[in-house]
Design an enzyme around this catalytic site. Sequence first.
Site, PDB file in Angstrom:
ATOM      1  N   LYS A 177       0.843  -1.200   0.000  1.00  0.00           N
ATOM      2  CA  LYS A 177       0.000   0.000   0.000  1.00  0.00           C
ATOM      3  C   LYS A 177       0.878   1.250   0.000  1.00  0.00           C
ATOM      4  O   LYS A 177       1.557   1.531   0.963  1.00  0.00           O
ATOM      5  CB  LYS A 177      -0.894   0.034   1.236  1.00  0.00           C
ATOM      6  CG  LYS A 177      -1.688   1.334   1.376  1.00  0.00           C
ATOM      7  CD  LYS A 177      -2.215   1.516   2.772  1.00  0.00           C
ATOM      8  CE  LYS A 177      -2.901   2.862   2.948  1.00  0.00           C
ATOM      9  NZ  LYS A 177      -1.989   4.004   2.784  1.00  0.00           N
ATOM     10  N   SER A 230       4.326   7.087  10.894  1.00  0.00           N
ATOM     11  CA  SER A 230       4.311   7.714  12.217  1.00  0.00           C
ATOM     12  C   SER A 230       4.254   6.674  13.325  1.00  0.00           C
ATOM     13  O   SER A 230       3.779   5.551  13.140  1.00  0.00           O
ATOM     14  CB  SER A 230       3.109   8.649  12.341  1.00  0.00           C
ATOM     15  OG  SER A 230       1.904   7.903  12.424  1.00  0.00           O
ATOM     16  N   THR A 231       4.717   7.066  14.503  1.00  0.00           N
ATOM     17  CA  THR A 231       4.671   6.185  15.666  1.00  0.00           C
ATOM     18  C   THR A 231       3.233   5.880  16.058  1.00  0.00           C
ATOM     19  O   THR A 231       2.909   4.754  16.462  1.00  0.00           O
ATOM     20  CB  THR A 231       5.425   6.836  16.837  1.00  0.00           C
ATOM     21  OG1 THR A 231       6.792   7.024  16.454  1.00  0.00           O
ATOM     22  CG2 THR A 231       5.383   5.960  18.080  1.00  0.00           C
ATOM     23  N   LEU A 232       2.342   6.850  15.925  1.00  0.00           N
ATOM     24  CA  LEU A 232       0.933   6.655  16.258  1.00  0.00           C
ATOM     25  C   LEU A 232       0.319   5.536  15.430  1.00  0.00           C
ATOM     26  O   LEU A 232      -0.325   4.626  15.962  1.00  0.00           O
ATOM     27  CB  LEU A 232       0.157   7.961  16.043  1.00  0.00           C
ATOM     28  CG  LEU A 232      -1.360   7.885  16.275  1.00  0.00           C
ATOM     29  CD1 LEU A 232      -1.670   7.546  17.721  1.00  0.00           C
ATOM     30  CD2 LEU A 232      -2.021   9.204  15.866  1.00  0.00           C
ATOM     31  N   VAL A 233       0.542   5.576  14.115  1.00  0.00           N
ATOM     32  CA  VAL A 233      -0.015   4.533  13.245  1.00  0.00           C
ATOM     33  C   VAL A 233       0.715   3.214  13.470  1.00  0.00           C
ATOM     34  O   VAL A 233       0.107   2.144  13.391  1.00  0.00           O
ATOM     35  CB  VAL A 233       0.056   4.966  11.767  1.00  0.00           C
ATOM     36  CG1 VAL A 233      -0.455   3.859  10.853  1.00  0.00           C
ATOM     37  CG2 VAL A 233      -0.759   6.235  11.550  1.00  0.00           C
ATOM     38  N   GLY A 234       2.015   3.279  13.773  1.00  0.00           N
ATOM     39  CA  GLY A 234       2.769   2.063  14.069  1.00  0.00           C
ATOM     40  C   GLY A 234       2.159   1.277  15.220  1.00  0.00           C
ATOM     41  O   GLY A 234       2.103   0.041  15.198  1.00  0.00           O
ATOM     42  N   GLU A 252       9.367   1.115  11.013  1.00  0.00           N
ATOM     43  CA  GLU A 252      10.348   2.213  10.947  1.00  0.00           C
ATOM     44  C   GLU A 252       9.536   3.484  11.136  1.00  0.00           C
ATOM     45  O   GLU A 252       8.768   3.888  10.260  1.00  0.00           O
ATOM     46  CB  GLU A 252      11.085   2.188   9.608  1.00  0.00           C
ATOM     47  CG  GLU A 252      12.371   3.002   9.623  1.00  0.00           C
ATOM     48  CD  GLU A 252      12.189   4.401   9.080  1.00  0.00           C
ATOM     49  OE1 GLU A 252      12.101   5.331   9.925  1.00  0.00           O
ATOM     50  OE2 GLU A 252      12.134   4.577   7.865  1.00  0.00           O
ATOM     51  N   CYS A 285      12.230  11.283   8.599  1.00  0.00           N
ATOM     52  CA  CYS A 285      12.139  10.793   9.979  1.00  0.00           C
ATOM     53  C   CYS A 285      13.449  10.978  10.736  1.00  0.00           C
ATOM     54  O   CYS A 285      13.457  11.066  11.959  1.00  0.00           O
ATOM     55  CB  CYS A 285      11.727   9.325   9.983  1.00  0.00           C
ATOM     56  SG  CYS A 285      12.733   8.282   8.915  1.00  0.00           S
ATOM     57  N   GLU A 382       7.762  15.362  16.860  1.00  0.00           N
ATOM     58  CA  GLU A 382       8.213  15.346  15.467  1.00  0.00           C
ATOM     59  C   GLU A 382       7.317  16.259  14.641  1.00  0.00           C
ATOM     60  O   GLU A 382       6.107  16.057  14.564  1.00  0.00           O
ATOM     61  CB  GLU A 382       8.175  13.930  14.914  1.00  0.00           C
ATOM     62  CG  GLU A 382       8.702  13.827  13.498  1.00  0.00           C
ATOM     63  CD  GLU A 382       8.673  12.411  12.946  1.00  0.00           C
ATOM     64  OE1 GLU A 382       9.628  12.016  12.275  1.00  0.00           O
ATOM     65  OE2 GLU A 382       7.672  11.700  13.200  1.00  0.00           O
TER      66      GLU A 382
END
Length: 482
Positions: A177, A230-234, A252, A285, A382
């Site tokens: 995706k 992003s860390t949120l989506v990770g 990552e 990043c 970030e």
Amino acid sequence: MPATFAYDFDTPIYRGKTSFSTGLFINGKFVDGSDGTTIDVINPTNGKLITKISEATPKDIDIAVNAAHKAFTEVWGLNASGARGRVAAIEALDNGKTFGWAKSTDVAFSIATIKHYAGWADKITGQVIETDEKKLIYTRHEPIGVVGQIIPWNFPLLMLSWKLGPALATGNTIVLKPSEFTPTHSHQNVELINAQASPPACQHRHRVRTYVGQAIAEHMHIEKVAFTGSTLVGRKIMEAAAKSNLKKVTLELGGKSPNIIFDDADLDQAVGADDGYSWNHGQACCAGSRIFVQEGIYDEFLKRFTERTRNINVGDPFAEGIDQGPQVSQVQYDRIMSYIESGKEDGATVHYGGERHGTEGYFIKPTIFTDVHPDMKIVKEEIFGPVGVVIKFKDEADVIRQANDTVYGLAAAVFSQNINRAIETAHKLQAGTAWVNCVNQLHANVPFGGYKQSGIGRELGEYALQNYSNVKAVHINLGHQM
């Protein structure tokens, strides 16, 4: 049948034509999405429509996974034996990065990455392990199967190569995706890949919204998911993977990288490298957005750094002499400007920039903040834009404490002519990559990834291959009586 996108580039630095299907690429061909819906692709330089791309749904993901699984079991997996300008132009068109940068860096690095992993395809081997004279034990590195990959919009082509290279070299099939902000590169490149690939079914690519990314993370027949973003989506990817079939996950994620300049640094070198905070328009990043400068050279560094920032040319990515194009979208532009306003409201000094550039498109002037404190959002979070904070420090202990005071740990840089101090500092920084007297240097054969909330696993090099194989131990009895 899906529509065909055609574009005629007629700019001072690149002239050429491109055309490719706007459909979903499934099972070796382009098709319309099952619902027949599309999503607009916007040019960040002027905010106008570039084209419409087919939108995928969870139903399309099912179709793609089934096709990938069929390819894996029949023609790939254990069954497998083994126009730069045009690509760069598409990268610049929907992402906004300068054409020169896209061609010299993104395209070149992507080619190097694919070449690197092509060389690994017949060198992934196990071990023979000695136990006793009556037993033979060996290990095999076997492909996982169908893997899901979700890539971001800041380096569309580069992230495509980072994901495809190790996954294909280890014998997996892929459902990938791309970002909804930068889908055109995937459509163009999948046509190039499909023209050369055998079998064609070993590549599957989708242009989809967030809920389809979730469908990939949750799908019971996808055994591994790799995500950059992003860390949120990770966190959501990990949660979905755990709640479904406990699939393997590599991430990552974000960063808030410290760049440390000691008072014995080569100032020209440090100033030249530290516009890394605005590298790729700050949409990186590993951007060194926290710039720590030792108090003895703080004033002189800031003077030189400001002058260099003034000379960053912002404008049309297809114009000559441009260093920085627009941010990728209205959403990202608004997000960055909200951080700039937050810095002003919290009492930080806008030393340079802090406003939009021009009246059209998503352009932001490179921005330098001073007089910041550790609790400000612009120091902690970030921003993902051309915004840097310059912070004065006293000594090694002080700067290491400040540099490590973050939830992130992706990258860091140290500038010092005292190589012992530079190395010792690099070792004490909690980051997956530490640069000494350089910044933002990446190579296809060198691992890249983060500590703490900057991710899990490593991209690039031999290390990335570990993400895409299962290790099987085979025990053969040669004489033991059972």
